[in-house]
Design a protein around this motif. Structure first.
Motif, short mmCIF file in Angstrom:
data_model
loop_
_atom_site.label_atom_id
_atom_site.label_comp_id
_atom_site.label_asym_id
_atom_site.label_seq_id
_atom_site.Cartn_x
_atom_site.Cartn_y
_atom_site.Cartn_z
N VAL A 88 -27.44 71.25 2.58
CA VAL A 88 -26.57 70.87 1.47
C VAL A 88 -26.02 72.14 0.82
N GLN A 89 -24.75 72.12 0.49
CA GLN A 89 -24.12 73.24 -0.23
C GLN A 89 -24.25 72.99 -1.72
N VAL A 90 -24.91 73.92 -2.42
CA VAL A 90 -25.13 73.77 -3.86
C VAL A 90 -24.82 75.10 -4.55
N SER A 91 -24.66 75.03 -5.86
CA SER A 91 -24.50 76.24 -6.66
C SER A 91 -25.88 76.89 -6.84
N LEU A 92 -25.88 78.14 -7.26
CA LEU A 92 -27.15 78.82 -7.49
C LEU A 92 -27.98 78.15 -8.58
N PRO A 93 -27.39 77.75 -9.72
CA PRO A 93 -28.20 77.02 -10.71
C PRO A 93 -28.78 75.72 -10.16
N GLU A 94 -28.02 75.02 -9.33
CA GLU A 94 -28.53 73.79 -8.73
C GLU A 94 -29.70 74.08 -7.80
N MET A 95 -29.60 75.18 -7.05
CA MET A 95 -30.70 75.55 -6.17
C MET A 95 -31.97 75.82 -6.96
N ILE A 96 -31.82 76.52 -8.09
CA ILE A 96 -32.98 76.83 -8.93
C ILE A 96 -33.61 75.53 -9.44
N ASP A 335 -30.38 82.74 -13.37
CA ASP A 335 -31.74 82.64 -13.91
C ASP A 335 -31.69 82.52 -15.44
N TRP A 336 -30.78 83.26 -16.09
CA TRP A 336 -30.67 83.13 -17.54
C TRP A 336 -30.20 81.73 -17.91
N TRP A 337 -29.18 81.25 -17.24
CA TRP A 337 -28.65 79.93 -17.56
C TRP A 337 -29.69 78.83 -17.37
N ASN A 338 -30.57 79.00 -16.38
CA ASN A 338 -31.55 77.95 -16.08
C ASN A 338 -32.88 78.14 -16.79
N ALA A 339 -33.01 79.24 -17.56
CA ALA A 339 -34.26 79.47 -18.29
C ALA A 339 -34.52 78.31 -19.26
N VAL A 340 -35.78 77.88 -19.33
CA VAL A 340 -36.15 76.71 -20.13
C VAL A 340 -37.04 77.15 -21.29
N ASP A 341 -36.79 76.59 -22.49
CA ASP A 341 -37.61 76.93 -23.65
C ASP A 341 -38.84 76.03 -23.71
N SER A 342 -39.63 76.21 -24.77
CA SER A 342 -40.90 75.46 -24.89
C SER A 342 -40.68 73.96 -25.02
N ALA A 343 -39.47 73.57 -25.44
CA ALA A 343 -39.17 72.14 -25.57
C ALA A 343 -38.61 71.55 -24.28
N GLY A 344 -38.47 72.40 -23.26
CA GLY A 344 -37.98 71.92 -21.98
C GLY A 344 -36.47 71.94 -21.84
N LYS A 345 -35.76 72.57 -22.79
CA LYS A 345 -34.30 72.63 -22.72
C LYS A 345 -33.86 73.94 -22.09
N ASN A 347 -30.86 76.83 -21.07
CA ASN A 347 -29.71 77.42 -21.74
C ASN A 347 -28.43 76.66 -21.43
N VAL A 348 -28.35 76.09 -20.24
CA VAL A 348 -27.21 75.23 -19.89
C VAL A 348 -27.11 74.09 -20.90
N ASP A 349 -28.23 73.42 -21.14
CA ASP A 349 -28.25 72.28 -22.06
C ASP A 349 -27.90 72.71 -23.48
N LYS A 350 -28.49 73.81 -23.91
CA LYS A 350 -28.30 74.24 -25.30
C LYS A 350 -26.87 74.70 -25.56
N VAL A 351 -26.29 75.42 -24.62
CA VAL A 351 -24.89 75.84 -24.78
C VAL A 351 -23.97 74.63 -24.80
N ALA A 352 -24.23 73.67 -23.92
CA ALA A 352 -23.40 72.45 -23.87
C ALA A 352 -23.48 71.68 -25.19
N GLU A 353 -24.69 71.57 -25.74
CA GLU A 353 -24.85 70.85 -27.01
C GLU A 353 -24.10 71.57 -28.13
#
Length: 360
Positions: A88-96, A335-345, A347-353
């Motif tokens: 499957v062809q995926v983006s790097l964040p999707e692979m992570i 890796d920065w974009w996919n980093a998850v905080d203690s609440a499980g969110k 950076n992708v999610d937080k920037v989008a919100e």
């Protein structure tokens, strides 16, 4: 009791043998194929011509293309124990994301030729994925709006509405690739000091350019078309799209300086029915000659640096990973974009919100 063998017995035994042989051949045929899930259009045509068909001829393994890639679909297949896709062809964040969820097979690098493996960009050699191509977003502008000697060549120029007047079109920060790096580069942050992204600073930079943005690029909004039509003077556009439209005569051009690089990778879903053939396909498609042939027909940067030995200078000049070009670009830190905080969110999610509140 008679021990006589009748014609019916012989025919029955023959039928059983034939049936067993048919099952064996069907199983062999199933083992000699690989189902590759990717995208359609001109990308699929280029992959078919330069990856699928040559691999079939070399290996005898049939390639069955299908689409479209989906993280959710891979998860459902693996959890159900019925994996229909082999590569499957995926983006790097999707692979992570897939790797963290234990949904991928590890890549077997023992089958790669040393020269080919050494030629791969380090950023795309991962334990559970191998780069296939690099797409890039670049500063793109309307050539009727700016002269040859006075064109934007940096994101700071794109923010300079006095020197480079006209409406802008930039990607929304909750649609596909979220290029929050752009406002930071425009604000003077050097590429070497981008990460971790200063989100507050980025949104302050967005505040300054917001009055000049005619549209935010999302699904159904094509920045390249807006720039070509003159509805926008400057924006961020996928280089492949800009190249194809420019070749068709559209009044737009781009600059590689500070272009953002987004690698795509091949991955193998855990439980693939044809995992060995999948590994062989990835090894073939990562080769310098195959990569060169692909990038000569589809304007995405090859991940194998050896590909440029098989490309003309004119072809290389259009590719974001070419020597002399790649040094000007910025590889997005997945890796920065996919980093998850203690609440499980992430950076992708937080920037989008934050974006959705900001853009109202």
């Amino acid at each position: 009791m008679s021990n006589k063998i009748t014609r019916r017995d012989i025919l029955g035994a023959s039928a059983a043998v034939v049936g067993a042989g048919l099952l064996v051949r069907q199983a062999q045929a199933q083992a000699q194929q690989v189902v590759v899930c990717g995208w359609g259009g001109s990308l699929l045509s280029a992959q078919r011509a330069h990856y699928f068909e040559p691999f079939e001829k070399q290996s005898g393994v049939r390639v069955v293309p299908t689409g479209e890639p989906s993280v959710a679909r891979i998860k459902a297949m693996v959890e159900a124990g019925n994996v229909e896709w082999d590569v499957v062809q995926v983006s790097l964040p999707e692979m992570i994301t897939l790797q963290r969820a234990n949904l991928l097979e590890p890549i077997d690098y023992s089958g790669f030729q040393k020269q080919e493996l050494d030629g791969l960009l380090p950023a795309v050699v991962k334990s559970h994925g191998v780069g296939t191509m690099v797409v890039a977003q670049a500063i793109t502008f309307n050539t009727k709006a700016f002269s040859v000697g006075n064109r934007p060549t940096s994101w700071a120029d794109a923010w300079n509405v006095q020197r480079f007047p006209g409406p802008r079109c930039f990607t929304a920060m909750d649609a596909g690739a979220r290029p929050l790096e752009i406002p930071l580069l425009a604000d003077g942050v050097s590429p070497q000091k981008l990460y971790p992204l200063d989100v507050d600073r980025a949104f302050k930079a967005l505040d300054r350019i917001r009055p000049h943005v005619v549209k935010w690029g999302a699904r159904g909004v094509n920045p390249a078309e807006l720039i070509a039509s003159g509805d926008a003077a400057i924006g961020n556009v996928a280089i492949g799209r800009a190249i194809s439209m420019k070749a068709e005569g559209a009044p737009l051009d781009f600059d590689f300086n500070q272009a953002l690089q987004f690698p795509d990778l091949w991955v193998i879903p855990r439980g693939s029915k044809n995992a060995k053939s999948a590994q062989r396909f990835i090894q073939f498609a990562s080769g310098a000659r195959a990569q060169a042939a692909f990038s000569a027909s589809y304007p995405a940067g090859p991940v194998n640096r050896g590909a440029f030995a098989h490309l003309t200078p004119q072809q290389a000049a259009l590719l974001s990973t070419a020597p002399g070009v790649v040094e000007k670009t910025v590889v997005v830190d997945a890796d920065w974009w996919n980093a998850v905080d203690s609440a499980g969110k992430s950076n992708v999610d937080k920037v989008a919100e934050r974006w959705r509140k900001w853009v109202l």
